[in-house]
Design a protein around this motif. Structure first.
Motif, PDB file in Angstrom:
ATOM      1  N   PRO A   1       0.848  -1.200   0.000  1.00 31.26           N
ATOM      2  CA  PRO A   1       0.000   0.000   0.000  1.00 31.26           C
ATOM      3  C   PRO A   1       0.882   1.249   0.000  1.00 31.26           C
ATOM      4  N   ARG A   2       0.315   2.383  -0.414  1.00 30.15           N
ATOM      5  CA  ARG A   2       1.082   3.611  -0.586  1.00 30.15           C
ATOM      6  C   ARG A   2       1.866   3.985   0.673  1.00 30.15           C
ATOM      7  N   ALA A   3       1.218   3.995   1.829  1.00 27.64           N
ATOM      8  CA  ALA A   3       1.887   4.437   3.059  1.00 27.64           C
ATOM      9  C   ALA A   3       3.065   3.522   3.395  1.00 27.64           C
ATOM     10  N   GLU A   4       2.866   2.207   3.243  1.00 27.98           N
ATOM     11  CA  GLU A   4       3.944   1.267   3.547  1.00 27.98           C
ATOM     12  C   GLU A   4       5.081   1.380   2.535  1.00 27.98           C
ATOM     13  N   ALA A   5       4.725   1.635   1.268  1.00 30.18           N
ATOM     14  CA  ALA A   5       5.746   1.791   0.235  1.00 30.18           C
ATOM     15  C   ALA A   5       6.617   3.013   0.522  1.00 30.18           C
ATOM     16  N   ILE A   6       5.980   4.116   0.891  1.00 33.30           N
ATOM     17  CA  ILE A   6       6.738   5.329   1.224  1.00 33.30           C
ATOM     18  C   ILE A   6       7.623   5.084   2.442  1.00 33.30           C
ATOM     19  N   ALA A   7       7.071   4.426   3.439  1.00 32.13           N
ATOM     20  CA  ALA A   7       7.846   4.148   4.652  1.00 32.13           C
ATOM     21  C   ALA A   7       9.061   3.278   4.341  1.00 32.13           C
ATOM     22  N   LEU A   8       8.891   2.298   3.436  1.00 35.24           N
ATOM     23  CA  LEU A   8       9.999   1.416   3.077  1.00 35.24           C
ATOM     24  C   LEU A   8      11.129   2.210   2.427  1.00 35.24           C
ATOM     25  N   MET A   9      10.793   3.098   1.510  1.00 33.00           N
ATOM     26  CA  MET A   9      11.818   3.874   0.823  1.00 33.00           C
ATOM     27  C   MET A   9      12.411   4.975   1.717  1.00 33.00           C
TER      28      MET A   9
END
Length: 644
Positions: free
Chosen positions: A138-146
């Motif tokens: 999901p968008r929030a998790e993807a941003i957090a990963l990067m």
């Protein structure tokens, strides 16, 4: 159960992940098994597939397979960079036509030593046989990963994705990258890599953004293929027009004149003049009317044509484009809206159509600085341009005539065998880029497809490659380095005539709107010159060689006869020069050979006394003695045989 189709073989496998093992058991790895094509579209086999999916294996010989292979190689490069330079920031790393590149934000310069170290690290990653896995977040998790990975450019890319867009990643070992894929099953298939260059590149191609370092590379399934490629590149360097064309004095560039603005030296100018005369004479024979139109116009013209809204960024503008209180001009990027004024000059009858208008057009396009390359891509160029204003029922015949003219020209200069055809269509998902309705585009594209099929054209389809006003046939060609460009276009336009109020009185005395065909017959002369230099390694075909005959007198006592010969050759329509320098005959011959002149005439006492010529050919060496009339006939036959 899933089914793989590969040539004549059909294989079965239980899960998408077992496709590689199934192919290996069938012995397909020797053909560089790469990825899969499901229902005509490349897919990542780590994703779930329905049990009735028809899967076709791709190999390195397939365009899609090569693209997937190179894309995987770009990730291997990025992984190597992160291992050796952990502080470097990732941006984007696509596959390109001949290899791949990846852009990095790094304080450490990637010099020759760094590229060598990165190559070695890439080979280690290949040997590690890392499985490549895809996952989405999901968008929030993807941003957090990067953000955790301290990759700000990846965060920006995620934030710019539309809501609801799937955000996918690829993982190989410790390395994870934001990517839509697809990729290979593991790193082990990339057996041979070579990093070829490092250049500067702006983030997103905008010079207002930070400058990055772009590393280019190539990759192959075997060392033999890499070695063959490197040998081909070495030969390409010898033929590169950007080097050879300068050495042979066809053209030059000057820093304080500007990038993409070449100076044609006498040789280059003469070759282009010869091609231009040939094209204009042939077009006249085919019923074209010659026009001469201005190099610039007020923005009002481009607003009517649609170029102001669709092409403004690619134009050179004189004045403030946003100040409507003052006049604003722009140099022309194409001639079509100017030539329409010829038709609009007076009321027209159906009897006047087709109206075929031709012009040797000087055009100006504000190309990005990174796109400039010798004579291949420039900011000012000359085009054999034409527009046919026709009745709808004349479309088939006139389109075929344009195609016949283009093929004739390409065969005349010897480039036809190197060309391919692309049917360039619109992308219905990018309606802001194109004029007209979906119904109009469907009608125009169906009409063009019918014409291409009737003319037995073997073409590929290029989505989102159309002009903003209609589909086109692009005749494509590659330079010596394999970079593909468009040489000639033939476009069907059913929209712009209405914008300009173009009408004719039909046989039933009603007003009708014509169709328009936009076409070039030999394309951009500068680009054609570059391709000819590369194809012939500077040894131009006889009929467009700037100097056809080099007359080499042995001593000063032979000069009068030499200049008399030049006069006779000129009267016969041949181009000859006398080397009257006080040099040895050996040096004169060597320099004429280096200049790649088709014929050299050695003039001494015997030739002067007998009224003959001693002939050396560029290819055949010593051709012996012959009469002047026989030699002239030989040269004229050479010219005629090349222009068929």
């Amino acid at each position: 159960m899933f089914t793989i189709s590969f040539q004549d073989q059909k294989l079965s496998f239980e899960t998408p992940l077992s496709v590689y093992e199934a192919a290996k058991e069938a012995g397909l790895t020797s053909r560089e098994t790469l990825a899969a094509l499901v229902n005509g579209k490349p897919v990542d086999l780590t994703r779930e597939l329905s049990s009735d999916a028809e899967v076709t294996l791709l190999t390195f010989e397939d365009d899609e397979g090569k693209h997937i292979f190179n894309h995987t190689a770009s990730h291997i490069l990025a992984q190597a960079v992160k291992r050796l330079y952990p502080a470097a920031k990732l941006t984007i790393g696509p596959a390109i036509e001949n290899g791949f590149y990846y852009d990095f934000d790094s304080e450490v310069p990637f010099d020759t030593a760094a590229l060598s170290a990165l190559e070695a690290e890439m080979k280690k990653i290949v040997k590690e046989n890392l499985r490549i896995e895809r996952f989405s977040l999901p968008r929030a998790e993807a941003i957090a990963l990067m953000q955790k990975a301290e990759e700000p450019y990846k965060v920006q890319l995620i934030e710019e994705l539309p809501e609801g867009e799937e955000i996918s990643f690829y993982r190989q070992g410790e390395y994870t990258d934001l990517c839509v894929g697809p990729h290979l099953f593991s790193t082990s298939a990339v057996k041979a890599v070579k990093l070829t260059a490092c250049t500067g590149a702006y983030w997103k191609g905008d010079q207002n953004n930070k400058q990055l370092q772009r590393i280019y590379g190539v990759a192959f399934p075997s060392k033999d293929q890499l070695n063959a490629y490197l040998e081909q590149q070495a030969e390409a360097l010898k033929r590169d027009h950007n080097k050879l064309g300068r050495e042979l004095e066809f053209f030059t560039t000057v820093d304080y004149i500007g990038q993409g603005l070449p100076i044609l030296l006498p040789k280059g100018a003469k070759t282009i003049q010869l091609m231009q005369r040939f094209v204009e004479d042939e077009e006249a024979r085919r019923g074209y009317l010659l026009t001469k139109t201005p190099f610039m116009a007020k923005r009002d013209l481009y607003k009517i044509s649609g170029h102001w809204s669709h092409y403004r960024d690619g134009m050179f503008i004189l004045g403030d484009p946003d100040d409507e209180t003052k006049e604003c001009y722009a140099l022309r990027p194409m001639t079509c809206p100017f030539q329409y004024q010829v038709f609009l000059n007076k009321k027209r009858s159906y009897r006047e159509l087709p109206m075929r208008l031709g012009e040797t057009s000087t055009l100006f396009r504000n190309e990005d600085s990174g796109e400039m390359h010798g004579l291949i891509r420039v900011r000012q160029f000359t085009l054999a341009e034409g527009h046919l204003i026709i009745r709808p029922e004349q479309l088939s015949e006139e389109f075929s005539g344009c195609l016949d003219l283009a093929v004739f020209m390409l065969k005349a200069v010897g480039l036809y065998e190197d060309c391919s055809f692309r049917f360039s269509q619109w992308d219905p998902n990018r309606k802001d880029k194109y004029e007209g309705t979906p119904e109009q585009w469907e009608f125009a594209q169906n009409a063009m497809q019918k014409l291409l099929d009737e003319n037995h054209i073997d073409y590929k389809i290029g989505i989102d490659e159309a002009a903003f006003y209609g589909p086109k046939l692009d005749i494509q060609i590659k330079n010596v380095f394999g970079k593909e460009d468009t040489l000639i276009t033939i476009q069907i336009d059913m929209l712009l005539a209405k914008r300009f109020g173009m009408e004719y009185v039909d046989a039933d005395n009603t007003l009708k709107t014509p169709y328009i065909i936009h076409r070039s017959s030999l394309g951009c002369y500068e680009r054609t010159l570059a391709l000819l230099i590369e194809k012939y390694a500077g040894a131009m075909p006889m009929f467009i060689a700037p100097t056809q005959i080099s007359i080499l007198p042995i001593g000063s006592e032979h000069l009068d006869y030499a200049f008399d010969l030049k006069r006779k050759f000129t009267e016969a329509g041949l181009r000859a020069e006398v080397d009257d320098r006080n040099e040895t005959i050996g040096r004169k011959i060597r320099e004429a050979q280096l200049d790649k002149v088709p014929y050299m005439l050695i003039i001494g006492d015997k030739e002067t006394g007998d009224g003959t010529v001693s002939v050396r050919g560029r290819k055949g060496g010593d051709l012996g003695s012959m009469s002047v009339s026989d030699f002239i006939a030989r040269c004229q036959d050479d010219v005629k045989n090349l222009v068929k």
